[in-house]
Every structure is written in C-alpha cells, then in structure tokens.
Scaffold this active site. Structure first.
Site, PDB file in Angstrom:
ATOM      1  N   ASN A 155      59.733 -60.681  57.480  1.00 16.70           N
ATOM      2  CA  ASN A 155      58.405 -59.978  57.154  1.00 16.70           C
ATOM      3  C   ASN A 155      58.337 -58.805  57.198  1.00 16.70           C
ATOM      4  O   ASN A 155      58.510 -57.859  58.231  1.00 16.70           O
ATOM      5  CB  ASN A 155      57.620 -60.779  58.304  1.00 16.70           C
ATOM      6  CG  ASN A 155      56.149 -60.094  58.290  1.00 16.70           C
ATOM      7  OD1 ASN A 155      55.669 -59.575  57.204  1.00 16.70           O
ATOM      8  ND2 ASN A 155      55.253 -60.415  59.352  1.00 16.70           N
ATOM      9  N   TRP A 156      58.260 -58.147  55.886  1.00 14.86           N
ATOM     10  CA  TRP A 156      58.355 -56.911  55.606  1.00 14.86           C
ATOM     11  C   TRP A 156      56.817 -55.990  55.992  1.00 14.86           C
ATOM     12  O   TRP A 156      56.635 -54.719  55.993  1.00 14.86           O
ATOM     13  CB  TRP A 156      58.757 -56.315  54.410  1.00 14.86           C
ATOM     14  CG  TRP A 156      60.167 -56.408  54.116  1.00 14.86           C
ATOM     15  CD1 TRP A 156      61.208 -56.845  55.036  1.00 14.86           C
ATOM     16  CD2 TRP A 156      60.857 -56.318  52.734  1.00 14.86           C
ATOM     17  NE1 TRP A 156      62.270 -56.848  54.298  1.00 14.86           N
ATOM     18  CE2 TRP A 156      61.991 -56.533  53.012  1.00 14.86           C
ATOM     19  CE3 TRP A 156      60.294 -55.970  51.547  1.00 14.86           C
ATOM     20  CZ2 TRP A 156      63.057 -56.581  52.007  1.00 14.86           C
ATOM     21  CZ3 TRP A 156      61.297 -55.855  50.338  1.00 14.86           C
ATOM     22  CH2 TRP A 156      62.868 -56.235  50.493  1.00 14.86           C
ATOM     23  N   LYS A 157      55.877 -56.787  56.347  1.00 11.71           N
ATOM     24  CA  LYS A 157      54.577 -56.262  56.606  1.00 11.71           C
ATOM     25  C   LYS A 157      54.383 -55.224  55.193  1.00 11.71           C
ATOM     26  O   LYS A 157      54.827 -55.387  54.275  1.00 11.71           O
ATOM     27  CB  LYS A 157      54.410 -55.778  58.015  1.00 11.71           C
ATOM     28  CG  LYS A 157      55.081 -56.644  58.927  1.00 11.71           C
ATOM     29  CD  LYS A 157      54.824 -56.274  60.335  1.00 11.71           C
ATOM     30  CE  LYS A 157      55.325 -57.273  61.311  1.00 11.71           C
ATOM     31  NZ  LYS A 157      55.022 -56.882  62.587  1.00 11.71           N
TER      32      LYS A 157
ATOM     33  N   HIS B 141      49.289 -64.777  60.674  1.00 14.13           N
ATOM     34  CA  HIS B 141      49.916 -63.968  61.303  1.00 14.13           C
ATOM     35  C   HIS B 141      49.421 -63.230  62.587  1.00 14.13           C
ATOM     36  O   HIS B 141      47.962 -62.937  62.105  1.00 14.13           O
ATOM     37  CB  HIS B 141      50.846 -62.810  60.362  1.00 14.13           C
ATOM     38  CG  HIS B 141      51.775 -62.170  60.958  1.00 14.13           C
ATOM     39  ND1 HIS B 141      51.342 -60.791  61.596  1.00 14.13           N
ATOM     40  CD2 HIS B 141      53.033 -62.023  61.278  1.00 14.13           C
ATOM     41  CE1 HIS B 141      52.491 -60.281  62.500  1.00 14.13           C
ATOM     42  NE2 HIS B 141      53.429 -60.863  62.067  1.00 14.13           N
TER      43      HIS B 141
ATOM     44  N   GLU C 160      48.946 -60.095  63.093  1.00 14.85           N
ATOM     45  CA  GLU C 160      48.269 -58.968  62.546  1.00 14.85           C
ATOM     46  C   GLU C 160      47.096 -59.254  61.744  1.00 14.85           C
ATOM     47  O   GLU C 160      45.851 -58.897  61.717  1.00 14.85           O
ATOM     48  CB  GLU C 160      49.202 -58.118  61.617  1.00 14.85           C
ATOM     49  CG  GLU C 160      50.029 -57.316  62.702  1.00 14.85           C
ATOM     50  CD  GLU C 160      51.262 -57.125  62.425  1.00 14.85           C
ATOM     51  OE1 GLU C 160      51.634 -57.004  61.142  1.00 14.85           O
ATOM     52  OE2 GLU C 160      52.308 -57.196  63.253  1.00 14.85           O
TER      53      GLU C 160
ATOM     54  N   GLU D 291      55.145 -66.693  67.693  1.00 14.44           N
ATOM     55  CA  GLU D 291      55.279 -65.203  67.926  1.00 14.44           C
ATOM     56  C   GLU D 291      54.413 -64.856  69.124  1.00 14.44           C
ATOM     57  O   GLU D 291      53.174 -64.252  68.641  1.00 14.44           O
ATOM     58  CB  GLU D 291      54.837 -64.385  66.471  1.00 14.44           C
ATOM     59  CG  GLU D 291      56.043 -64.679  65.327  1.00 14.44           C
ATOM     60  CD  GLU D 291      55.958 -63.721  64.443  1.00 14.44           C
ATOM     61  OE1 GLU D 291      56.804 -63.230  64.156  1.00 14.44           O
ATOM     62  OE2 GLU D 291      54.843 -63.492  63.660  1.00 14.44           O
TER      63      GLU D 291
ATOM     64  N   GLY E 161      56.708 -56.267  67.437  1.00 13.44           N
ATOM     65  CA  GLY E 161      56.671 -54.718  67.205  1.00 13.44           C
ATOM     66  C   GLY E 161      56.845 -53.819  68.381  1.00 13.44           C
ATOM     67  O   GLY E 161      56.510 -52.768  68.345  1.00 13.44           O
TER      68      GLY E 161
ATOM     69  N   SER F  96      60.154 -58.893  68.052  1.00 15.30           N
ATOM     70  CA  SER F  96      61.378 -58.337  68.309  1.00 15.30           C
ATOM     71  C   SER F  96      62.669 -58.859  68.213  1.00 15.30           C
ATOM     72  O   SER F  96      63.424 -58.647  69.215  1.00 15.30           O
ATOM     73  CB  SER F  96      61.065 -57.508  69.654  1.00 15.30           C
ATOM     74  OG  SER F  96      59.665 -56.755  69.615  1.00 15.30           O
TER      75      SER F  96
ATOM     76  N   GLY G 167      60.408 -58.847  61.831  1.00 14.60           N
ATOM     77  CA  GLY G 167      59.686 -57.745  61.216  1.00 14.60           C
ATOM     78  C   GLY G 167      60.589 -56.435  61.115  1.00 14.60           C
ATOM     79  O   GLY G 167      61.455 -56.282  60.041  1.00 14.60           O
ATOM     80  N   GLY G 168      60.249 -55.601  61.968  1.00 10.63           N
ATOM     81  CA  GLY G 168      60.887 -54.119  61.962  1.00 10.63           C
ATOM     82  C   GLY G 168      62.479 -54.274  61.804  1.00 10.63           C
ATOM     83  O   GLY G 168      62.948 -53.384  60.936  1.00 10.63           O
TER      84      GLY G 168
END
Ligand code: PGA
Length: 248
Positions: A10-12, A97, A99, A169, A175, A210, A231-232
């Site tokens: 997930n590159w956001k 998600h 966010e 999640e 994150g 994470s 993600g990150g």
C-alpha cells in the site's frame, strides 16, 4: 500459515508516475517471478498507467487502487469510480483503510457501499479493519473489528466468496514502528475467521501494521495469517523484495 502468502503493498500518497517506473525497474530486477501470483500493489490512481507499462513483462503481478467511490459516474468532483479504476488497470481495491476511516471520516455504511460497488464490477475487495489503541486498552478490539466487518458480511458476504480479502490492521501499529505481537495478531485473525460463514472460510486474512523484512516471517508463521499488507516498507524496491523473499 499459508503455503502461498499474499504480499500486498500500500503505497498511500507516495510514488507518482516517474517514481513508479523507477520502483518497478529495480523491484523486478530484485525479485524472482515465482512470487508474482502472490503480489498486489495498491498504487496512487495516477500511477496505474505507469505501473501497468512497467509490469507488461510480469502480468501476474496485480494492481489495485486505494479507494473508490460507489457510484459508477456522475457529479462527484475528485472521486474515482470502480469502472474507471478497472479501465485503468486495477483488479482490486482497498476499502476502509484506517486512514480513510480516521483521517477522512469514512463510515461503516460507506465501506458497505464501496465493497458492494467493487464486487459488482468484478474486482477484488481488500477490506481493512482494526481497532485504535484506546479501543484495545478498553478491551474493545474484537468488538470494534466485529462492528466493522459484520455489516459488510451481511450485505455482500456469500456473493463475495473468492473475490475478497480482509486485512487486519491495528490502527496503533500503522506507520508507528509498533507491530502487534504474533500472538495478538493471531488471536484477532482467529476472531475474524470465526465471523466468516462457510462460503467465505477461504478468504485470505492479511495482517498490516509496521510489517518489515525483520518481522514478516514470524507473523506469517501464525495460523490464519495468510499474508501481509505493507505500507512504509513497500516503498523501497530492494527492501520490499527482501520482505517478500523473507516471508515466502
Ligand atoms: P505501515 O502501513 O506498514 O506503514 O504500518 C500499513 C498500512 O497502512 O496498510
């Protein structure tokens, strides 16, 4: 543990078209194609075309969008419909998600409409669920996830067999560098599995929050953890290739 875990990136709001091209040039060099069936990239919608071109020689790697609107077309400035995402090369969509829920105020009712629209258009849903730290401390983690999941199961459940995944999640792990312990994650995955009726029992349940090259293997060893949503640690091509290899 699944024999063929899913690795979803997930590159956001990272990696526009040029950075996407550069990412895949390096990632494809660093990763064996034997895992391609297990890979999903949820890229910014504006980068789908660049991703599609970059993946022309590795077509089993699947692309998705991070959000959609439920109407197929209309006066909805700034939104993207599922048919549009599909035409641009997406075969899957993230829905709900954390966010979207916590930064943009997306409600459970909206996630239901989005899931329905994605499935009606023939794409795969990855429904994200998870509790906040406050909810976990108040012993409300399972109740929160149940409240996010059940309305979707009731609305689209059986019809969706084979065409969706769930991503657990915990909001406090996204994150932050904090990961749920494999035991906590497994417990929630068992809970989610318990909410699924028979036609949905084979729905992959991913863990996210994470995930890194150093912790992916211990998470994927757990029962009912069928893959990861990253993600990150998915933004750097070498590191994400290492993560996938470590978990495979
Ligand atoms: P993270 O994000 O890996 O950076 O914690 C996961 C996600 O939000 O899907």
């Amino acid at each position: 543990m699944s024999a063929t875990p899913v690795f979803a990136a997930n590159w956001k709001m990272h990696h526009g078209p040029a950075a996407t091209r550069d990412f895949f040039r390096d990632f494809l060099d660093a990763s064996a194609d034997s895992l391609d069936d297990q890979l999903f990239f949820f890229v910014p919608t504006v980068s789908l075309a660049a991703a599609r071109r970059a993946l022309a020689g590795r077509p089993r790697i699947r692309l998705g969008v991070q959000n959609v609107f439920w109407e197929p077309a209309g006066a909805y400035t700034g939104e993207i419909s599922v048919p549009m995402a599909s035409a641009a090369g997406a075969v899957a969509a993230l829905v709900g998600h954390s966010e979207r829920r916590h930064v943009f105020g997306e409600t459970v009712e909206e996630t239901v409409k989005k899931c329905r629209a994605v499935l009606e258009c023939g794409l795969q849903v990855v429904l994200c669920v998870g509790e906040t730290l406050q909810q976990r401390r108040a012993d409300q983690a399972e109740a929160t996830v149940t409240a996010q999941l059940l309305p979707v199961l009731e609305a689209v459940g059986g019809r969706a067999a084979g065409r969706w995944m769930i991503a657990y999640e915990p909001v406090w792990a996204i994150g932050t560098g904090e990961t749920a312990t494999p035991e906590d994650a497994q417990q929630m995955h068992e809970h989610v599995y318990g909410l699924l009726d028979e036609p949905l029992k084979r729905t992959p349940i991913l863990y996210g929050g994470s995930v890194k090259p150093g912790n992916v293997a211990s998470l994927l060893e757990c029962r009912r953890i069928d893959g990861v949503l990253v993600g990150g640690a998915s933004l750097d091509p070498a590191s994400f290739a290492t993560l996938c290899a470590a978990g495979a």
